[in-house]
Each structure stands twice: as structure tokens, then as C-alpha cells.
Design a protein around this motif. Structure first.
Motif, PDB file in Angstrom:
ATOM      1  N   ASP A  62       5.104 -26.724  -7.286  1.00  0.00           N
ATOM      2  CA  ASP A  62       4.109 -27.618  -7.873  1.00  0.00           C
ATOM      3  C   ASP A  62       4.385 -27.908  -9.325  1.00  0.00           C
ATOM      4  N   ASN A 101      11.681 -19.073  -1.668  1.00  0.00           N
ATOM      5  CA  ASN A 101      10.232 -19.231  -1.670  1.00  0.00           C
ATOM      6  C   ASN A 101       9.805 -20.117  -2.826  1.00  0.00           C
ATOM      7  N   SER A 117       2.491 -22.933  -8.261  1.00  0.00           N
ATOM      8  CA  SER A 117       3.736 -22.443  -7.689  1.00  0.00           C
ATOM      9  C   SER A 117       4.909 -23.143  -8.366  1.00  0.00           C
ATOM     10  N   ASP A 120       7.095 -21.513  -3.158  1.00  0.00           N
ATOM     11  CA  ASP A 120       5.670 -21.414  -3.435  1.00  0.00           C
ATOM     12  C   ASP A 120       5.325 -20.191  -4.244  1.00  0.00           C
ATOM     13  N   HIS A 121       6.338 -19.498  -4.703  1.00  0.00           N
ATOM     14  CA  HIS A 121       6.103 -18.323  -5.526  1.00  0.00           C
ATOM     15  C   HIS A 121       5.353 -18.740  -6.785  1.00  0.00           C
ATOM     16  N   PRO A 122       4.345 -17.958  -7.174  1.00  0.00           N
ATOM     17  CA  PRO A 122       3.619 -18.344  -8.395  1.00  0.00           C
ATOM     18  C   PRO A 122       4.545 -18.338  -9.596  1.00  0.00           C
TER      19      PRO A 122
END
Lengths: 333, 336, 314
Positions: free
Chosen positions: C164, C203, C161, C205-207
Motif C-alpha cells: 500500500d 509478503n 503494508s 502485505d507485511h506492515p
């Protein structure tokens, strides 16, 4: 601050002929600077890597030594006989023939069928639901234990319908164990390998090759037959050989479906057909029987036969490597 | 003039359509064979399951004696007996499969990482064909080595007289043991895992690894955090394949595991490892001579049905495990 | 939890506004030389390159601080010299552009600044590169690469993400694995500095791989900034991007030069003209000319530079 004008217009360094400028490396990324867990991890990787080499070497060396010790040339061309000690019980010619027979039948079925399934999956594949079912089927066959396939074979070949493929006694009881039976079930073992290898080979051919063929007016069938399959030939060969390798190494199906007679016992008088309807053994069942846990318990013969089997598989592997390399050299763009 | 292009006047189907139908029929045939296998096996197995119900899977009694009773009752004069509590064999299968897969996974992962990234060039070139060769060695040869080398070693050196005496009435500790089975099975399935793991690790785009190095992360952590993480679908595929092999292994296990259907109890202590056991697949192999006795036949097919179901469930589990990963990168479905 | 708190951004002009001010409607009579010479009109009798009349990205003047010094650097791959005896200063507060035709050694030079050339086994080096006075060959490569970070030509966000990707760097730097909440402010700070926060804030955590190309590249820049570097190396960062994304990143680069020293390799002369303060022209491994951007494009001293800048070869 003004920027000076720095030009680098000095004479370029004379390019040394063949030698590089003196190398000067600073603190390289040696593992001495890493955290302890990282160093332990790296050490563990080295240790296991070397352990793996050692085990492999031990297995190969052990089998080679024992095999050469016990393998005498006459073992390769005499048949098993009844005897009291290991010097009298003859060689394993028939098991060798049996191995080749069974591999031939298995790949004779699995080869064409496998290529056909691979072509359908790669070039057609409609409706998509059926394609997914077929993929799952091939995967399930790949994962099915060979004892299970063997039991299925027993069910199939015990039936009267397929009685012509094995021996039938006078009161109509079908024996159900023959080269045909074993070969047919072994083809199920080889099939997933052929399918996946050929499919990968076909999918690796870029689409512009197909488009070029259609653009000159060739039909799809002709494209597949004249362009794609020849181009995928290394994969086809590799798939066949991988399948043969798996078939040669299988024991469970042989033990259950080949009747386990030491020599080839043909049925009827027709030359090849009779042998294929009959029972026999292969190198794998020979090793299985001659191991201490088997009925015959002749370890020396078992070592010799195992060695021969290993050599056959080694040759197959080398061939797969050679053809695999050739397919990698095929460049499309 | 390409005459293949002409339409067949009679059937109205072009050659292309005929080819597609023909291949489609072939493909359906293959599916039918598998379906027939599933149907026949479960049909033959039903008698054994229906007589035992869920207790088929449970413990209770000596499984060997039960099997013997089943066989002898196949004589036409007697009423067929189907009683079987297969738990010892199920437990043995679980132990060998799970144990060898766990050991092999850890070792294979490190060996694969070593092989792809940290091994010196000459060692890499030697190891790659070696791994492939090991993966194709037949199980009967592994069994032979086990029975002629490992079993005597365990029997002579790892089993003390005292230990022997303590279990004599029930089983005999002669080297045919769980330990031998675990060791050889782990060695046998490792090359499969190593080959698939290496392929997965090698296909990680170099740009990601370089990017991580350029951010100041050292080689080990870069490889572990990026490459191993990215190769997770390959890790799953390799594990599923290896587990399927371990689950269905009959020949090698029957040679080194011992021929008693005994459930080794971890609570026994170290002796647990040298106790013999026999798994489901090996049990089938052990009793193939007795297939002509109908109740025996049903029982063996029941065991086969359990194995088949397990391997199907395994494939499904592998597929399910790959799904959540598809979100973060394109998961190629090709690895095995 | 020992997570390095992000230090206050080291702006060189504390009171200066960060966003580029919209300049006057038309360029005033400019000085003939220096970073802001727009160079329309012939000086010294030479016709300037045609794009030189275009407006350069407006920027407030900032003082500069020496960060790195390249001294007599030569790099060879095997026996072939890729970089021949190059000397350059790299300063915070300015954008240094390395220009030159393909294969002239500019990427090799860039990669030597954070010792990535060591990944190639056949590479060897003479000369000296110093960072804040320290010879970089005496530093740990991993420590060096946290102070001198790089953004590559192809955006290469990790398959994780957005959060990350940036937290990756922070987690590696921390002694013990920090919790997500503690990292959040640092991640958002890095994203803000890269101008990406507004677009992904809803967001995190979006890839990362699902972002557009320009967003991915800005994510890579944010990731490089998360390490709190002193020098930012950019290897043709816009060559794979469309013009809008390119403009956004160019504005970003100009803004960032106050906080980090920026070295950008580009084969796009117009881009170098727009954003660079100093330009180094390399040809076949040699540093042919090093000058301020206005001077080099308007009044190049060397014939080879003249030829390259006017398009005679490239």
C-alpha cells in the motif's frame, strides 16, 4: 561534458534590516487545482466549522442574554419560597449551597481514592490481571449512565446499614435520600476522570526521574510521595476540577437521591452532619424543576439559575486551562 | 537519615510493601463497588425479566398503560403485575442514540479536520477552548434551551393542523419530538467527539504528512488519507464515548422528547420526526416517584440493567474494533 | 482504467549493464583530473584529505542530460537569509552532493527544488529554478512534486503494508481507483529498482513499520521512484542507518543516477567522496565551490573548502 567550476564567490546579498527580499511566489497550492470531490470536501469542512461556531455563539449568547435579563442579585442570596408568581418565589441560595455541598462530598471521596488508584495503576500494577480488571472497571464506571448509578444508590442507602447517612423515620423506614447519598454516587461519576487524568500525568514523568530518586536511596513510597506526586500536581488539580465539573452538571443522581426539597432540610441537631444527612436541591435540580417540563414551571428563574451554573462551569474551565498550560510547560529533558 | 527506609520490626513488612498492599486494597475496593452494583441491579431486575421472558424486549400494547398497571399493582392488596413490552422505549433509545451518533460523527469529523489543519490560526485559538467549554455544559441546560426554544419552534412551525388531527387519538404533536431530541443530542455529543478526534489527528507524526506532500499529493487528500486513517483509534474512542453519553442521557431527553412511550414509525413519512417518544433512561427518570411500589421497582431496575449491559457491550465493541489496527501501527491505548 | 503504465526506464547508455562491474584489482594509473581521479598523491603541492585515498564506488561512465537549473536563488526565512544567490546545474546521469556544515542552507536549497519551502509561512524566494526549461513556480506544486520527489532523513513509511505504501502514489495518480492486480506490476517494478523486491517479495502485505531501518529507507526510495520522477532528492538518507544499510543505499544511488537526476545532501564527507560525481560546498548560505568530486576533494580551490574538507571545522 566537462564540468565547469562555478563558484558562488560573489558578494553576498546585503541582508536587509528587518525586511525580506521581495517575495515571489508562484502558483501556490490553491484548491482551485484539486479534483471536484476534494473541493467539495474542503467546502464542507469550512461550512461545518463555521456552523459549529455559529451554534456555539448562539447558545452562549442566548443563555447570557436571558440570564442577565432575569438574574437579579437578590436571587443569589434569598431562599426559595412558596409563592404564586415568579416575583414572589424567592431566589436560589439553597440550591447554590447544595451544589457546593454535593461537589465537596463527591470530590472529597473521589479525589483521594482516584489519586490512589491512579498511583497504583501507574507505579505498581501487579498482578497484571488485576490491573486490567481495574482499568476495565474504571472504564465501565465512566460509561455507566448516571440514572443507573442513581438507582444503585437508592438500593444502597435504603438499607438499614447505611441508615445513619439519611433520615430514618420512627418506624425504622430509611428515607435513603440525602446529601451523603447523592455525594457518594456522584463520587463514582468523578472517579474515572480523576483516575485517568492523574494516571496520564504520572505516566508523563520520564523514568529517569524515578531512577534518580532510587539512586539516592529513597524508597518507592517516598519517591511517590515526595517526587512524583508533587511533579504531577497540575494533573491532580486538573483531574479534580474536571471531576467537579462533571459532578456539578449532573442532574439524574440529584433528582433521585437528594430528596428534591427546595430548601435545605437538615435532620437532627448536629450542625453540619445534620444538613448532610438531610435533603435539599442543587442548581441543576432547580433548573430541572423550574423548566416548563418540571413541577414548578418558572422559566425566568430557570434561566437565571442556568446562567449562574454556566458561569461556575466557565470559571472551572478557565482554571483547568490555566493549570493545563502550566503542566505542559513542565519540561523534563 | 531517611527513617522511612527502616523495616517495621513487628510486622516484618517494609513501608513499601505496606503501601503496595494498602493501595492494592483500595483498588480492590473500587472493583468490589462495581461488582456490587452489577450484582444488586441485576438481582433487583430479575423479577421483571423472569415474568416477561424475552417478550420484555418486544412490542405489544401500550407501554405507558403497562407501566401504570405495574405501579398500581404495587399496593399490597393486589397481586403484583410485571407485564411489560418495552419495545417502544427500546426503539426510541435506538433511534435517538444511533441517529445522533451518525449525524454527530460525520459533522464532528469534518469540524475536527477543519480545526486541526485548515482553519486559520486565529480561529483555531478561539475554537479549542470553546469546544472544551461546550463539552462541559450540563445536559439540563441543553434541555432548558431545547424546551424553551426548539420545542415551541417545532410545535408552532413544523407541525400543521392536518398532521395534528391525523394522530390525535394516539399522541399529540406539540413539539416535544424525536426531531428535537436528535438535534439537541447531536449538538450535545459533538464537542466530545471533536475534542477526541482533534487530539488524535494532532498526534499524527508530521513526517508522514510531509512525506505524502513530497510525493505530489495535495493537502486535502494527504490529510484525509494519512492523518484520518492513522487517527482511526481516536475516532473509535471518541465515538464510543459519545455513544455512551447518548445512550444514558435521561435528563435532556425527558425534557424535550415528550412523555409518551411511543415508537415512531419511519413508514409514517415526515411526520415520523415530530412524533414524541421516550427512551429507556428517560423512562426511569419519569417514574422515579413511584419507586416505592415493588413491581415498579423491579421494572425500573430491569430497564437500568438493560442500559448497563448496553454500555458494557459498547466498551467491548470499541476495544474489539481497535484490535486489527494494532498490526499496522502502535495503537496507544490512552485516548479515553 | 487509466493507470499510467510505467515507461521503460530511461537509461542513458542503453546497452550498459546496470550492476556495477567489479573493477580491476587495483586502481590503474588514473587521469589527474575528472570524475575518476582517485587523487592519491599530492597534486599542486596540496596534501589531499586523508579519506581521499579510499576507493570511490566503481561506476561505468554515463553521458549526462541537463534536468534542472538553479539560477541566482536566494531564500530567506523572515529577514534571515538562508541561501544566498546560488546557481547550480542538476543533471541526469550524475550524482550531485551538497556538503557543508550544519545550518549552511543545503537542506533549505534541497527543499526549494520541490517547493517544500512553501510549507513554511515565513519563507520567501528570489531567483529562478527551472525543470526542463520550465520555471517551477509556474507549475502546480503537486505536479512538480511528482516529477521531483524527495526521500527524508528519517525513514517515514506510512502505517500501511509495503504494497500500500507504493500503491499510494500510484492510486493518487490514477483517475479512477485501479484494482490491486493492475498495480502489482508497477509496485514490483518500483521495489526492484530500489533493490528491495527480493527481501519483501514473499509478503507484500507485511506492515511497513516492521521493516528494519535500512529496509524502510529503501521502501521510501521505492515509493519515491514509483512516481516516475525525473529528479530524486535525498536529504541525508543514511544518517539514521547502520553501515551495512548505508552501503546498500549508496550502491543503489549510484545505480539510479542513470534513470534520474540525483541530488543528495550529506554531512558525511566520505560518503560524498564515494558516490558523488559533482560536489557543491555550501557555507553560511553561499555556494563556496562547485566542482567534480575528485577535483574538489583533491584540489580544492577555495581556502574555506580546503579547511572544511581537511577537517579544520565542521
Amino acid at each position: 561534458m566537462s564540468s565547469g567550476v562555478l563558484t558562488g564567490s560573489r558578494d553576498p546579498l546585503p541582508t536587509p534590516a528587518g525586511a525580506s527580499p521581495p517575495e515571489r511566489r508562484g502558483a501556490a497550492d490553491s484548491s482551485a487545482s484539486w479534483r471536484l470531490t476534494d473541493r467539495i470536501g474542503l467546502g464542507f469542512a469550512w461550512f461545518l466549522g463555521l456552523l459549529f461556531c455559529a451554534i456555539t455563539l448562539a447558545i452562549v449568547a442566548f443563555l447570557a442574554v436571558q440570564g442577565i435579563r432575569y438574574l437579579r442579585p437578590e436571587l443569589l442570596w434569598t431562599n426559595p419560597q412558596v409563592g404564586f408568581n415568579q416575583n414572589e418565589t424567592g431566589g436560589f441560595l439553597d440550591p447554590i449551597i447544595g451544589t457546593f455541598l454535593v461537589a465537596g462530598i463527591a470530590i472529597g471521596i473521589a479525589g483521594p481514592v482516584g489519586v490512589g488508584v491512579a498511583v497504583w495503576l501507574s507505579e505498581y500494577g501487579r498482578p497484571t490481571a488485576l490491573a486490567r480488571v481495574v482499568e476495565s472497571t474504571v472504564e465501565m464506571l465512566a460509561g455507566a449512565p448516571s440514572v443507573v448509578l442513581a438507582l444503585f444508590g437508592i438500593l444502597l442507602f435504603d438499607s438499614k446499614v447505611l441508615g445513619f447517612l439519611s433520615e430514618t423515620t420512627s418506624d425504622g423506614v430509611v428515607f435513603g435520600k440525602s446529601f451523603f447519598a447523592a455525594g457518594a454516587m456522584l463520587s463514582l461519576v468523578a472517579l474515572p476522570l480523576v483516575v485517568s487524568t492523574v494516571r496520564e500525568g504520572l505516566q508523563a514523568i520520564p523514568n529517569h526521574v524515578r531512577e534518580a530518586s532510587y539512586a539516592v536511596g529513597k524508597s518507592k513510597t517516598a519517591t511517590i510521595r515526595r517526587v512524583l506526586l508533587p511533579a504531577a500536581r497540575p494533573s491532580v488539580i486538573t483531574g479534580h476540577m474536571l471531576g467537579i465539573g462533571h459532578v456539578i452538571g449532573d442532574t439524574a443522581i440529584i433528582v433521585l437521591l437528594l430528596g428534591d426539597t427546595q430548601t435545605l432540610q437538615g435532620v437532627g441537631n448536629v450542625p453540619l452532619w445534620g444538613i448532610l444527612r438531610g435533603t435539599g436541591s442543587t442548581l441543576t435540580s432547580y433548573v430541572f424543576d423550574n423548566a416548563p417540563t418540571g413541577d414548578l414551571n418558572q422559566p425566568n428563574k430557570a434561566y437565571a439559575a442556568a446562567f449562574v451554573l454556566l458561569v461556575i462551569i466557565l470559571i472551572l474551565n478557565v482554571l483547568v486551562d490555566v493549570f493545563g498550560r502550566r503542566s505542559r510547560e513542565l519540561r523534563w529533558s | 537519615m531517611d527513617e522511612e527506609f527502616l523495616e517495621d520490626e513487628d510486622t516484618g513488612l517494609s513501608q513499601d510493601q505496606r503501601a503496595e498492599l494498602g493501595l492494592g486494597a483500595l483498588v480492590c475496593l473500587v472493583v468490589l463497588v462495581l461488582l456490587a452494583m452489577l450484582a444488586f441491579i441485576f438481582q433487583e431486575a430479575w423479577a421483571s425479566f423472569s415474568h416477561n421472558g424475552l417478550h420484555w424486549f418486544g412490542p405489544g400494547g401500550n407501554a405507558d398503560q403497562q407501566i401504570q398497571a405495574i405501579f398500581t399493582s404495587g399496593d399490597l392488596k393486589q397481586t403484583p403485575k410485571f407485564l411489560l413490552h418495552a419495545w417502544p422505549m427500546i426503539w426510541s433509545t435506538i433511534l435517538t442514540t444511533v441517529g445522533s451518533v451518525v449525524i454527530s460523527f460525520v459533522c464532528s469529523l469534518f469540524v475536527a479536520v477543519f480545526l486541526v489543519e485548515f482553519a486559520p490560526g486565529w480561529l483555531k485559538r478561539i475554537l479549542e477552548p470553546v469546544v472544551r467549554l461546550l463539552a462541559s455544559v450540563p445536559s439540563v441546560i441543553y434541555g432548558l434551551i431545547g424546551v424553551l426554544v426548539l420545542v415551541p419552534f417545532i410545535g408552532n412551525h413544523l407541525v400543521s393542523e392536518k398532521a395534528q388531527a391525523s394522530v390525535t387519538p394516539v399522541i399529540s404533536l406539540n413539539g416535544y419530538s424525536l426531531l428535537a431530541a436528535l438535534v439537541i443530542l447531536s449538538v450535545m455529543i459533538s464537542p466530545i467527539m471533536i475534542a477526541i478526534f482533534s487530539e488524535g489527528l494532532r498526534s499524527v507524526p508530521r513526517g508522514w504528512l510531509e512525506g505524502s506532500l513530497a510525493l505530489g499529493v495535495n493537502r486535502w487528500r494527504t490529510f484525509w488519507n494519512i492523518a484520518v486513517r492513522t487517527a482511526r483509534p481516536a475516532l473509535i474512542a471518541g465515538t464510543v464515548l459519545a455513544t455512551a453519553r447518548a445512550l444514558g442521557e435521561s435528563v435532556m431527553l425527558s425534557m424535550v422528547g415528550g412523555s409518551t412511550a411511543f415508537a415512531p414509525n419511519p413508514a409514517d413519512g415526515l411526520i415520523f420526526f415530530v412524533e414524541p417518544s421516550r427512551g429507556l433512561a428517560a423512562t426511569i427518570l419519569h417514574n422515579t416517584d413511584e419507586l416505592n411500589s415493588p413491581p415498579m421497582r423491579h421494572t425500573l431496575f430491569a430497564i437500568a440493567a438493560v442500559l448497563l449491559f448496553s454500555s458494557a457491550a459498547l466498551s467491548l465493541a470499541g476495544w474489539a474494533a481497535k484490535q486489527p489496527m494494532k498490526r499496522y501501527f502502535n495503537v496507544g491505548g490512552t485516548a479515553a | 482504467m487509466e493507470l499510467r503504465k510505467p515507461p521503460p526506464v530511461r537509461r542513458l547508455t542503453p546497452g550498459a549493464k546496470v550492476t556495477p562491474q567489479p573493477g580491476p584489482a587495483a586502481p590503474q594509473a588514473p587521469p589527474a583530473f575528472g570524475p575518476h581521479a582517485p587523487a592519491n598523491g599530492a597534486v599542486n603541492g596540496h596534501a589531499p584529505a586523508s579519506f581521499v585515498t579510499a576507493r570511490r564506488t566503481q561506476r561505468p561512465p554515463v553521458p549526462t542530460v541537463d534536468r534542472m537549473q538553479v539560477e541566482e536563488l536566494s531564500i530567506a526565512y523572515g529577514s534571515k537569509l538562508a541561501v544566498k544567490s546560488v546557481s547550480l546545474p542538476i543533471r541526469q546521469g550524475e550524482v550531485l552532493a551538497l556538503i557543508g556544515p550544519s545550518g549552511c542552507g543545503k537542506t533549505t536549497l534541497l527543499r526549494s527544488l520541490n517547493r517544500l519551502t512553501e510549507l513554511t509561512k515565513t519563507a520567501s524566494l528570489t531567483g529562478r529554478i527551472t525543470l526542463d526549461g520550465l520555471d517551477i513556480s509556474t507549475l502546480e506544486p503537486t505536479a512538480l512534486r511528482r516529477r521531483v520527489t524527495m526521500v527524508f532523513q528519517q525513514p517515514n513509511p506510512f502505517p500501511m503494508s509495503v504494497f500500500d505504501n507504493i500503491a499510494y502514489v500510484l492510486r493518487e495518480q490514477a483517475k479512477r481507483r485501479p484494482r490491486r492486480a493492475a498495480l502489482r506490476s508497477s509496485v514490483e517494478d518500483a521495489l526492484a529498482r530500489a533493490g528491495l523486491l527480493d527481501e519483501v517479495a514473499d509478503n507484500l502485505d507485511h506492515p511497513a513499520l516492521r521493516l528494519s531501518g535500512g529496509q524502510q529507507q529503501r521502501l521510501c526510495i521505492a515509493r519515491a521512484l514509483a512516481a516516475q520522477p525525473e529528479v530524486l532528492l535525498l536529504d541525508e538518507p543514511c544518517s539514521a542507518l547502520d553501515p551495512q544499510s548505508t552501503k546498500v543505499i549508496e550502491d543503489l544511488v549510484v545505480k539510479l543516477r542513470e534513470e534520474v537526476a540525483v541530488v543528495i545532501v550529506t554531512h558525511n564527507l566520505q560518503q560524498a567522496h564515494r558516490i558523488a560525481d559533482h560536489v557543491a560546498f555550501m557555507y553560511l548560505g553561499e555556494l563556496v565551490e562547485y566542482a567534480s568530486a575528485g577535483a574538489l576533494f583533491a584540489t580544492p580551490r577555495e581556502q574555506r573548502t580546503k579547511d572544511y574538507v581537511s577537517g579544520a571545522f565542521g
